[in-house]
Design a protein around this motif. Structure first.
Motif, PDB file in Angstrom:
ATOM      1  N   ALA A  11       0.845  -1.186   0.000  1.00 11.95           N
ATOM      2  CA  ALA A  11       0.000   0.000   0.000  1.00 11.95           C
ATOM      3  C   ALA A  11       0.885   1.242   0.000  1.00 11.95           C
ATOM      4  O   ALA A  11       1.608   1.490   0.962  1.00 11.95           O
ATOM      5  CB  ALA A  11      -0.913   0.001   1.225  1.00 11.95           C
ATOM      6  N   LEU A 158      -6.475   1.867  -0.320  1.00 13.48           N
ATOM      7  CA  LEU A 158      -6.815   0.841   0.672  1.00 13.48           C
ATOM      8  C   LEU A 158      -7.796   1.428   1.670  1.00 13.48           C
ATOM      9  O   LEU A 158      -7.556   2.488   2.259  1.00 13.48           O
ATOM     10  CB  LEU A 158      -5.551   0.357   1.366  1.00 13.48           C
ATOM     11  CG  LEU A 158      -5.714  -0.712   2.457  1.00 13.48           C
ATOM     12  CD1 LEU A 158      -4.514  -1.646   2.478  1.00 13.48           C
ATOM     13  CD2 LEU A 158      -5.868  -0.069   3.849  1.00 13.48           C
ATOM     14  N   VAL A 170      -7.394  -7.500   1.172  1.00 15.75           N
ATOM     15  CA  VAL A 170      -7.199  -6.054   1.122  1.00 15.75           C
ATOM     16  C   VAL A 170      -8.409  -5.431   0.442  1.00 15.75           C
ATOM     17  O   VAL A 170      -8.710  -5.736  -0.719  1.00 15.75           O
ATOM     18  CB  VAL A 170      -5.912  -5.700   0.353  1.00 15.75           C
ATOM     19  CG1 VAL A 170      -5.729  -4.192   0.289  1.00 15.75           C
ATOM     20  CG2 VAL A 170      -4.702  -6.362   1.006  1.00 15.75           C
ATOM     21  N   LEU A 182       0.638  -8.194   3.420  1.00 17.02           N
ATOM     22  CA  LEU A 182       0.359  -6.782   3.174  1.00 17.02           C
ATOM     23  C   LEU A 182       1.462  -5.960   3.827  1.00 17.02           C
ATOM     24  O   LEU A 182       1.813  -6.199   4.985  1.00 17.02           O
ATOM     25  CB  LEU A 182      -1.008  -6.386   3.764  1.00 17.02           C
ATOM     26  CG  LEU A 182      -1.331  -4.885   3.799  1.00 17.02           C
ATOM     27  CD1 LEU A 182      -1.452  -4.313   2.399  1.00 17.02           C
ATOM     28  CD2 LEU A 182      -2.617  -4.635   4.606  1.00 17.02           C
ATOM     29  N   GLY A 184       2.401  -1.942   4.585  1.00 16.91           N
ATOM     30  CA  GLY A 184       1.986  -0.552   4.566  1.00 16.91           C
ATOM     31  C   GLY A 184       3.183   0.370   4.349  1.00 16.91           C
ATOM     32  O   GLY A 184       4.043   0.479   5.214  1.00 16.91           O
ATOM     33  N   SER A 190      -0.418   6.474   8.206  1.00 18.07           N
ATOM     34  CA  SER A 190      -0.688   5.176   7.603  1.00 18.07           C
ATOM     35  C   SER A 190      -2.006   4.547   8.052  1.00 18.07           C
ATOM     36  O   SER A 190      -2.240   4.307   9.241  1.00 18.07           O
ATOM     37  CB  SER A 190       0.460   4.225   7.949  1.00 18.07           C
ATOM     38  OG  SER A 190       0.137   2.896   7.623  1.00 18.07           O
ATOM     39  N   VAL A 192      -2.756   1.484   7.149  1.00 16.13           N
ATOM     40  CA  VAL A 192      -2.370   0.110   7.492  1.00 16.13           C
ATOM     41  C   VAL A 192      -1.914   0.036   8.941  1.00 16.13           C
ATOM     42  O   VAL A 192      -2.332  -0.855   9.695  1.00 16.13           O
ATOM     43  CB  VAL A 192      -1.270  -0.404   6.542  1.00 16.13           C
ATOM     44  CG1 VAL A 192      -0.746  -1.760   7.014  1.00 16.13           C
ATOM     45  CG2 VAL A 192      -1.792  -0.507   5.116  1.00 16.13           C
ATOM     46  N   VAL A 303       1.055  -8.715   8.335  1.00  8.60           N
ATOM     47  CA  VAL A 303       1.036  -7.291   8.012  1.00  8.60           C
ATOM     48  C   VAL A 303       2.334  -6.658   8.504  1.00  8.60           C
ATOM     49  O   VAL A 303       2.728  -6.829   9.667  1.00  8.60           O
ATOM     50  CB  VAL A 303      -0.170  -6.576   8.660  1.00  8.60           C
ATOM     51  CG1 VAL A 303      -0.176  -5.096   8.307  1.00  8.60           C
ATOM     52  CG2 VAL A 303      -1.480  -7.248   8.213  1.00  8.60           C
TER      53      VAL A 303
END
Length: 519
Positions: A11, A158, A170, A182, A184, A190, A192, A303
């Motif tokens: 992302a 996102l 996502v 994923l 970020g 952010s 994420v 993540v």
């Protein structure tokens, strides 16, 4: 998750996200980079890369493009300085290759002592200079990503995600993308990081800063470069229309509000104490603060975060972009190896372990500059002391080396002095350099002594490891180097007093279990 569309979704398609996407692709992972903006963000941001960033990009074959951008930037700065000379300013000179500032205290390149061998071992990347605007770097990396087949979708934001032990769903306005992982790279605010619940402790902001490219009138009395006044700090240059102001009256009420010419003009007049200066047009502008925060860990399950998503701080010293590029170089090959199944997930633990200490140093480096920039009497007294120290050979060399990042290394197992350091850019017997050997993004075992026993210990890694038997006439003391895909030395041996028994352990630690042979 029964279906995986991509091994990794990244992302954010700024320089960090793009570079990470490239590193993942080099490592054999399928990757999609999504970005909410439809075009490259031309807002004035970072304007420099440090030595580790230049070396990383050089090792991927991007040095010629960087050099061209740097030379164009130097000429632009030179023209601005000439204009100042014509108004009675100092004699114009081309900007130096290595300089910089600490809290606006400019380094004198003539005082810099570059005798430390680490500078000589950087190779051609050390000649690139530091002036590479962020937008230009982003375009270079976008072309690099396209050449590697990285899919980049702009205009896709996102909005959320669901993660479990098997993967990540996502969510975007265009639909759901299923991925194994994923990452970020979506900036200091952010999404994420927030949705994943990363802890983000740090120190609150106390300044409001502006950086902009504008049209000015009444600017004859503005001094070029960094300047301190009774009310703050301002910068004029190093190219026409570029201004920066810093005021110590607290953070802005709304960082996201549009920045007007009147707002910039008011700040410029307050800090410069030049009432006739006027901002007539704004080409690019941004606010910043000294909010300094860092995630306590860079991974939660499937993540991960990198760049400003993992750490934020003031822009002083130009460390933010470089810190993020280092994150990408460190994470990319590790995550790709996990995706391919050639390394265990535990390899990802080394990402936080190696990058977090460098991020913590950057935060303190920027905090120290804020302390020296404050307009109160105690800080100004401290500033005079720091300035005196900076105007010595030892002081300049220390500060320039820190700014340039030449000191950065990782705490890796092993006793050899090179272990944990960025690999020296050795000139090899065939005329190539070590950096040329790393363009594929694969780990490298460099056998400098034509040792069959050494090579036998490294069997079984297939395309995970390239083995080169090449002498280095300038370093007869070195017997062999094992260099990770990110260019850092994981194991080394000298021609005298070192055996090769530790090599298999180092190879397995970083590349996983060999599949054939007796490595």
């Amino acid at each position: 998750m029964t279906t995986i569309d991509y091994d990794v979704v990244v992302a954010g398609a700024g320089p960090v996200g793009l570079f990470l996407g490239c590193e993942l692709a080099l490592g054999g992972a399928s990757v999609l980079v999504i970005e909410r903006l439809t075009e490259v963000d031309e807002t004035i941001k970072a304007g420099a890369i440090n030595i580790p960033s230049a070396v990383a990009l050089y090792r991927r074959g991007l040095l010629p493009e960087l050099a061209a951008v740097w030379e164009a930037a130097r000429q632009r700065v030179f023209a601005f300085r000439q204009a100042g000379e014509n108004r009675g300013g100092p004699e114009a000179k081309l900007p130096p290759k290595f300089a910089g500032h600490f809290a606006g205290i400019m380094m004198d390149p003539d005082l810099f002592d570059g005798s430390d061998p680490a500078w000589a071992e950087v190779g051609p990347a050390g000649d690139t200079g530091l002036g590479v605007p962020q937008a230009a770097l982003e375009r270079i990396l976008a072309r690099h990503a396209e050449g590697l087949g990285v899919q980049v979708r702009r205009g896709v934001e996102l909005t959320g995600f669901d993660a479990d032990a098997d993967g990540v769903a996502v969510h975007t306005a265009e639909g759901t993308i299923r991925a194994g992982w994923l990452v970020g790279c979506d900036g200091g605010r952010s999404t994420v990081r927030k949705l994943a619940g990363f802890d983000f402790p740090g120190t609150d902001p106390e300044i409001t800063g502006y950086q902009a490219v504008v049209e000015l009138t009444g600017a004859e009395r503005l001094r070029q470069g960094w300047n301190t006044t009774d009310t703050g700090t301002y910068v004029h240059g190093p190219f026409p229309g570029r201004i920066l102001t810093v005021e110590f009256d607290g953070p802005p009420a709304d960082r996201s509000a549009p920045i007007t010419a009147q707002e910039l003009q008011a700040s410029l007049r307050r800090v410069t104490e030049v009432p006739e200066v006027a901002v007539t047009e704004v080409h690019s502008a941004t606010r910043f603060t000294d909010n300094a925060r860092q995630a306590t860990e860079y991974r939660k399950g499937r993540v991960l975060i990198a760049g400003d998503a993992a750490h934020v701080h003031s822009p002083f010293g130009g460390q933010g972009l470089n810190l993020g590029l280092g994150d990408a170089m460190n994470l990319g090959w590790k995550l790709a190896a996990v995706v391919r199944g050639t390394a265990p997930e535990s390899l990802l633990d080394s990402y936080t372990a190696e990058r977090h200490p460098i991020g913590a140093w950057v935060l303190d480096w920027t905090r120290a500059q804020i302390a020296v920039m404050r307009p109160d009497r105690h800080a100004r007294a401290l500033r005079r002391v720091v300035t005196d120290l900076a105007l010595t050979t030892t002081g300049t060399t220390y500060l320039v080396s820190k700014i340039a990042g030449i000191w950065q290394r990782y705490d890796l197992p092993g006793d050899h002095p090179l272990t944990g350091a960025s690999a020296p850019d050795l000139v090899l017997a065939d005329g190539s350099r070590l950096g040329d050997q790393l363009r594929s993004g694969r780990a490298l075992l460099l056998d400098l002594a034509d040792d069959p026993e050494l090579r036998a210990r490294a069997e079984g890694y297939g395309d995970r490891l390239q083995i080169r038997t090449l002498a280095c006439p300038d370093r007869p003391d070195l017997r062999a180097l094992f260099v990770r895909p990110d260019g850092f030395v994981a194991w080394a041996a000298d021609t005298e007093g070192t055996d090769t028994k530790g090599l298999p352990e180092a190879l397995e630690r970083w590349l996983g279990t060999p599949t054939t042979g007796d490595a």
